[in-house]
Design an enzyme around this catalytic site. Structure first.
Site, PDB file in Angstrom:
ATOM      1  N   TYR A 163       0.825  -1.216   0.000  1.00 47.86           N
ATOM      2  CA  TYR A 163       0.000   0.000   0.000  1.00 47.86           C
ATOM      3  C   TYR A 163       0.860   1.268   0.000  1.00 47.86           C
ATOM      4  O   TYR A 163       0.387   2.322   0.448  1.00 47.86           O
ATOM      5  CB  TYR A 163      -0.919  -0.002   1.214  1.00 47.86           C
ATOM      6  CG  TYR A 163      -2.150  -0.873   1.036  1.00 47.86           C
ATOM      7  CD1 TYR A 163      -3.067  -0.623   0.007  1.00 47.86           C
ATOM      8  CD2 TYR A 163      -2.428  -1.934   1.893  1.00 47.86           C
ATOM      9  CE1 TYR A 163      -4.205  -1.406  -0.160  1.00 47.86           C
ATOM     10  CE2 TYR A 163      -3.572  -2.717   1.733  1.00 47.86           C
ATOM     11  CZ  TYR A 163      -4.441  -2.446   0.708  1.00 47.86           C
ATOM     12  OH  TYR A 163      -5.581  -3.210   0.538  1.00 47.86           O
TER      13      TYR A 163
ATOM     14  N   ASN B 139     -13.171  -3.580   4.032  1.00 40.10           N
ATOM     15  CA  ASN B 139     -14.083  -3.669   2.892  1.00 40.10           C
ATOM     16  C   ASN B 139     -13.979  -4.986   2.121  1.00 40.10           C
ATOM     17  O   ASN B 139     -14.277  -5.040   0.929  1.00 40.10           O
ATOM     18  CB  ASN B 139     -13.930  -2.435   1.978  1.00 40.10           C
ATOM     19  CG  ASN B 139     -12.554  -2.321   1.371  1.00 40.10           C
ATOM     20  OD1 ASN B 139     -11.662  -3.115   1.676  1.00 40.10           O
ATOM     21  ND2 ASN B 139     -12.366  -1.348   0.499  1.00 40.10           N
TER      22      ASN B 139
ATOM     23  N   ARG C  71     -13.612  -5.316 -10.473  1.00 36.73           N
ATOM     24  CA  ARG C  71     -14.002  -4.079  -9.778  1.00 36.73           C
ATOM     25  C   ARG C  71     -15.530  -3.925  -9.732  1.00 36.73           C
ATOM     26  O   ARG C  71     -16.092  -3.444  -8.754  1.00 36.73           O
ATOM     27  CB  ARG C  71     -13.313  -2.868 -10.410  1.00 36.73           C
ATOM     28  CG  ARG C  71     -11.798  -2.939 -10.185  1.00 36.73           C
ATOM     29  CD  ARG C  71     -11.070  -1.752 -10.730  1.00 36.73           C
ATOM     30  NE  ARG C  71     -11.335  -0.527  -9.973  1.00 36.73           N
ATOM     31  CZ  ARG C  71     -10.837  -0.276  -8.766  1.00 36.73           C
ATOM     32  NH1 ARG C  71     -10.062  -1.163  -8.163  1.00 36.73           N
ATOM     33  NH2 ARG C  71     -11.102   0.861  -8.159  1.00 36.73           N
TER      34      ARG C  71
ATOM     35  N   HIS D 265      -9.873  -6.625  -2.107  1.00 34.41           N
ATOM     36  CA  HIS D 265      -9.090  -5.649  -2.873  1.00 34.41           C
ATOM     37  C   HIS D 265      -9.004  -6.152  -4.300  1.00 34.41           C
ATOM     38  O   HIS D 265      -8.933  -7.364  -4.534  1.00 34.41           O
ATOM     39  CB  HIS D 265      -7.662  -5.518  -2.305  1.00 34.41           C
ATOM     40  CG  HIS D 265      -6.741  -4.795  -3.243  1.00 34.41           C
ATOM     41  ND1 HIS D 265      -6.648  -3.420  -3.268  1.00 34.41           N
ATOM     42  CD2 HIS D 265      -5.919  -5.247  -4.232  1.00 34.41           C
ATOM     43  CE1 HIS D 265      -5.797  -3.065  -4.220  1.00 34.41           C
ATOM     44  NE2 HIS D 265      -5.332  -4.158  -4.816  1.00 34.41           N
TER      45      HIS D 265
ATOM     46  N   THR E  19     -15.426   1.249  -3.132  1.00 35.03           N
ATOM     47  CA  THR E  19     -14.527   1.081  -1.973  1.00 35.03           C
ATOM     48  C   THR E  19     -15.306   1.189  -0.667  1.00 35.03           C
ATOM     49  O   THR E  19     -15.107   0.402   0.258  1.00 35.03           O
ATOM     50  CB  THR E  19     -13.428   2.172  -2.006  1.00 35.03           C
ATOM     51  OG1 THR E  19     -12.727   2.050  -3.239  1.00 35.03           O
ATOM     52  CG2 THR E  19     -12.457   2.019  -0.850  1.00 35.03           C
TER      53      THR E  19
HETATM   54  P1  CMP Z   1      -8.318  -1.151  -1.282  1.00 38.12           P
HETATM   55  O1  CMP Z   1      -9.077  -1.305  -2.529  1.00 38.12           O
HETATM   56  O2  CMP Z   1      -7.548  -2.320  -0.776  1.00 38.12           O
HETATM   57  O3  CMP Z   1      -7.304   0.088  -1.453  1.00 38.12           O
HETATM   58  C1  CMP Z   1      -6.870   0.890  -0.398  1.00 38.12           C
HETATM   59  C2  CMP Z   1      -7.566   0.568   0.881  1.00 38.12           C
HETATM   60  O4  CMP Z   1      -7.503   1.583   1.852  1.00 38.12           O
HETATM   61  C3  CMP Z   1      -9.072   0.432   0.611  1.00 38.12           C
HETATM   62  O5  CMP Z   1      -9.334  -0.707  -0.129  1.00 38.12           O
HETATM   63  C4  CMP Z   1      -9.614   0.476   2.014  1.00 38.12           C
HETATM   64  O6  CMP Z   1      -9.416  -0.760   2.701  1.00 38.12           O
HETATM   65  C5  CMP Z   1      -8.692   1.524   2.617  1.00 38.12           C
HETATM   66  N1  CMP Z   1      -9.294   2.867   2.596  1.00 38.12           N
HETATM   67  C6  CMP Z   1      -9.554   3.632   1.539  1.00 38.12           C
HETATM   68  N2  CMP Z   1     -10.089   4.815   1.904  1.00 38.12           N
HETATM   69  C7  CMP Z   1     -10.147   4.768   3.244  1.00 38.12           C
HETATM   70  C8  CMP Z   1     -10.583   5.701   4.233  1.00 38.12           C
HETATM   71  N3  CMP Z   1     -11.092   6.887   3.897  1.00 38.12           N
HETATM   72  N4  CMP Z   1     -10.503   5.325   5.518  1.00 38.12           N
HETATM   73  C9  CMP Z   1      -9.991   4.124   5.851  1.00 38.12           C
HETATM   74  N5  CMP Z   1      -9.540   3.205   4.951  1.00 38.12           N
HETATM   75  C10 CMP Z   1      -9.633   3.526   3.669  1.00 38.12           C
END
Ligand code: CMP
Length: 142
Positions: free
Chosen positions: A51, A114, A87, A117, A93
């Protein structure tokens, strides 16, 4: 239409809730094929590196803690337009904004937890797949 590969992660909240099978069944039902898979626990270093583009975001440390809190399933999904299809199947998200029937609507508990990914572009897919898998761990399912 093009045959593509994308990286998918089933996140700790979904593995903890015993939804691995439900999520994989959905991918297969939608015509995506699993070309590689690993059940593993990410180290802090591995999660931070994955990340890295979010390093300056306020949620970065919390995200790394979450992603290392329990098991994840790392997968390479393959199929027609796999990046976009994955997606669409995942949904937005933020599960509050995700469409009915999407994986995040069904299995996410919040914007961070969530459930899944998926790579967001061809270049991300290439980087993310090679971050977790050696070439000889990925099988042709075309
Ligand atoms: P992902 O698709 O794995 O990509 C980045 C991750 O960061 C996202 O899914 C969430 O798990 C996390 N994420 C993105 N936006 C937020 C946010 N505003 N607050 C907390 N976690 C976030």
């Amino acid at each position: 239409m093009s045959n593509e590969r994308t990286l998918s992660i089933i996140k700790p909240n979904a593995t903890k809730d015993n939804n691995i099978g439900n999520i994989i069944a959905r991918f297969e039902k939608e015509g995506l094929r699993i070309a590689a898979a690993k059940l593993t626990k990410l180290s802090k270093e591995k999660a931070e590196g994955f990340y890295i583009e979010h390093k300056e975001r306020p949620f970065f440390n919390s995200l790394v803690n979450f992603m290392t809190s329990d098991l994840v399933v790392l997968m390479v999904l393959e199929g027609e337009n796999a990046i976009t299809r994955n997606r669409e199947i995942m949904g937005a998200t933020n599960p509050a904004e995700a469409a009915e029937g999407t994986l995040r609507k069904l299995y996410a508990s919040g914007i961070e937890e969530n459930a899944v990914h998926g790579s967001d572009s061809a270049s991300s897919a290439e980087r993310e797949i090679s971050y977790f898998f050696e070439k000889n761990e990925i099988y042709d399912r075309f």
